[in-house]
Design a protein around this motif. Structure first.
Motif, PDB file in Angstrom:
ATOM      1  N   THR A   1     -11.159  -0.157 -11.419  1.00 44.21           N
ATOM      2  CA  THR A   1     -11.140   0.693 -10.233  1.00 44.21           C
ATOM      3  C   THR A   1     -10.170   0.159  -9.195  1.00 44.21           C
ATOM      4  O   THR A   1      -9.451   0.925  -8.537  1.00 44.21           O
ATOM      5  N   SER A   2     -10.134  -1.159  -9.029  1.00 44.61           N
ATOM      6  CA  SER A   2      -9.190  -1.760  -8.080  1.00 44.61           C
ATOM      7  C   SER A   2      -7.757  -1.482  -8.507  1.00 44.61           C
ATOM      8  O   SER A   2      -6.895  -1.186  -7.663  1.00 44.61           O
ATOM      9  N   ASN A  55      -9.888  -3.856   0.490  1.00 50.62           N
ATOM     10  CA  ASN A  55     -11.163  -4.142  -0.164  1.00 50.62           C
ATOM     11  C   ASN A  55     -10.981  -4.402  -1.658  1.00 50.62           C
ATOM     12  O   ASN A  55     -11.665  -5.248  -2.241  1.00 50.62           O
ATOM     13  N   ALA A  56     -10.039  -3.691  -2.282  1.00 51.28           N
ATOM     14  CA  ALA A  56      -9.804  -3.859  -3.717  1.00 51.28           C
ATOM     15  C   ALA A  56      -9.270  -5.244  -4.045  1.00 51.28           C
ATOM     16  O   ALA A  56      -9.456  -5.739  -5.160  1.00 51.28           O
ATOM     17  N   ALA A  65      -9.294   0.657   1.778  1.00 50.58           N
ATOM     18  CA  ALA A  65      -9.727   0.581   0.385  1.00 50.58           C
ATOM     19  C   ALA A  65      -8.838  -0.374  -0.407  1.00 50.58           C
ATOM     20  O   ALA A  65      -9.317  -1.093  -1.290  1.00 50.58           O
ATOM     21  N   THR A 120     -20.578   1.566  -7.549  1.00 52.66           N
ATOM     22  CA  THR A 120     -19.525   0.812  -6.871  1.00 52.66           C
ATOM     23  C   THR A 120     -18.181   1.489  -7.048  1.00 52.66           C
ATOM     24  O   THR A 120     -17.384   1.590  -6.106  1.00 52.66           O
ATOM     25  N   LYS A 121     -17.915   1.972  -8.260  1.00 47.89           N
ATOM     26  CA  LYS A 121     -16.647   2.669  -8.518  1.00 47.89           C
ATOM     27  C   LYS A 121     -16.521   3.907  -7.631  1.00 47.89           C
ATOM     28  O   LYS A 121     -15.470   4.141  -7.016  1.00 47.89           O
ATOM     29  N   LYS A 158     -15.886   2.994  -3.962  1.00 52.27           N
ATOM     30  CA  LYS A 158     -14.516   2.531  -3.706  1.00 52.27           C
ATOM     31  C   LYS A 158     -13.528   3.693  -3.647  1.00 52.27           C
ATOM     32  O   LYS A 158     -12.589   3.690  -2.831  1.00 52.27           O
TER      33      LYS A 158
END
Length: 423
Positions: free
Chosen positions: A42-43, A33-34, A30, A15-16, A19
């Motif tokens: 990651t977000s 989505n974050a 992105a 997933t990381k 993204k």
């Protein structure tokens, strides 16, 4: 250290990677989505990268004829040159508080640093200026997303984050001096009073704020007063309530005030805040459209919303003073709330300090009430809706449309980086 600061949602490695690849292909997508998983590391990396990308991408859009601070700062960067010797002498004069010392050092040092490394490309100036602002913003935001009450992807969670950042968003790097000092002050204040990390570190760091903007010396005075003078909760609450009518006072009250008794440096600053240009812009609304009354109406509603949120917290005082995480920040907020209300009739400085009220009120209200009292949050969002429209959608007034080309929202990362480098 707060238990909330360390709370992150776990992500799978796949997933990381997905993204980050998404950010490479479509940074804006992105970023959106974050927001659905805001309390992941990651977000936060994507939030940081997109914030710096916005500032890297600053340039005139041609969508409006409105002047923006970005244009003046850009032109000043291009036309200015500072040698290492000059910067060293200025820093020495600043530290010694000499009469001929520059009022603010940050922009000069940043200009010298960027030109020494990257030449005359102003995109690097705004990119580097964005780093401390984004860092402080996201660390403050982390104290909310790291709270186990926060739910990623929820509409309530989104509006909490939006209302926290809105007073001084990343676009304010268009004129980085106050924006940088503001967010350093906010981060250090919350971290110090809520005991997030090493208190001594934040106590020392907050004194850097006036280095970025000299107008923050007043804030440092408030911070020290709150640390040194142990006022009782009820006394602070009474002061806050007494100050509320002053929030609605007109800036014209100071237009003819005699300030000759003040020291030279402070008198010069006060007279500048109350000169004819400030009075015309902030009181008579010169240069505004004929519908400025709509803005004034929503601003009035916004002030009422923050007053009501403060009143809700005062009614919840017993729970707050028994909460070791936010008790001392609540005391500081009441002092700041009262002081800022009392100076609202001072052009420019009253508006700038009001941003502190908005951030601290929202932060404390979240800690006390979230996710309950939904109607209060939605009332605040409605009250702020016109300012959101003006800032992000209004073609004759929005800062975003003045300095952020629309290709930021559709193009991949290599294009956006190359645009600032080569054309």
């Amino acid at each position: 250290m707060s238990r909330y600061r360390l709370y992150w949602l776990k992500e799978r490695k796949e997933t990381k990677i997905a993204k980050l690849i998404f950010f490479l292909l479509w940074p804006f997508g992105a970023w959106l989505n974050a927001l659905k998983s805001a309390n992941t590391k990651t977000s936060y990396l994507i939030f940081f990268l997109f914030s710096t990308l916005i500032c890297w991408h600053f340039s005139e859009t041609g969508l409006t004829q409105r002047y923006d601070d970005f244009m003046g700062i850009r032109d000043r960067f291009i036309s200015s040159y500072y040698s290492f010797e000059q910067i060293s002498n200025d820093i020495t004069s600043y530290v010694k508080m000499s009469n001929d010392a520059p009022k603010d050092m940050y922009e000069n040092i940043l200009t010298w640093f960027v030109k020494s490394l990257f030449g005359n490309n102003y995109h690097f100036f705004f990119l580097i200026a964005s780093v401390p602002v984004a860092f402080c913003q996201l660390n403050v935001m982390k104290y909310i997303t790291g709270d186990k009450k926060f739910v990623s992807g929820s509409i309530l969670g989104f509006w909490i984050l939006a209302m926290l950042i809105l007073p001084r968003d990343i676009v304010t790097v268009q004129n980085p001096r106050f924006a940088t000092g503001f967010w350093i002050s906010v981060l250090c204040t919350i971290s110090y009073f809520c005991n997030y990390g090493k208190k001594l570190l934040y106590f020392v760091l907050i004194f850097l704020a006036p280095f970025f903007h000299s107008g923050l010396w007043v804030y440092i005075g408030l911070f020290l007063a709150s640390v040194i003078i142990p006022l009782k909760t009820r006394t602070l609450e009474v002061l806050a309530l007494i100050s509320i009518p002053f929030m609605f006072f007109d800036a014209g009250l100071l237009s003819h005030l005699d300030v000759s008794f003040l020291p030279d440096g402070i008198r010069f600053w006060a007279e500048r805040q109350m000169d004819d240009d400030s009075y015309a812009a902030f009181v008579l609304k010169e240069g505004k459209s004929g519908f400025y009354w709509i803005t004034d109406g929503f601003n009035l509603m916004m002030r009422i919303a923050y007053i009501y949120m403060t009143w809700e917290m005062i009614k919840k005082r017993e729970a707050i003073i028994n909460d070791q995480e936010i008790k001392t920040l609540y005391h500081f907020y009441l002092m700041v709330f009262a002081f800022i209300n009392f100076i609202q009739f001072v052009p420019i400085i009253g508006e700038r300090y009001y941003w502190f009220t908005r951030v601290f009120c929202l932060f404390l209200w979240f800690k006390v009430f979230f996710p309950t009292h939904k109607k209060t949050l939605y009332f605040l969002v409605f009250a702020c809706s016109w300012s959101i429209f003006e800032r992000y959608g209004y073609i004759n007034g929005g800062a975003l449309l003045c300095n952020t080309p629309l290709d930021l929202y559709i193009m991949p990362l290599p294009y956006l980086l190359g645009k600032g480098l080569f054309w």
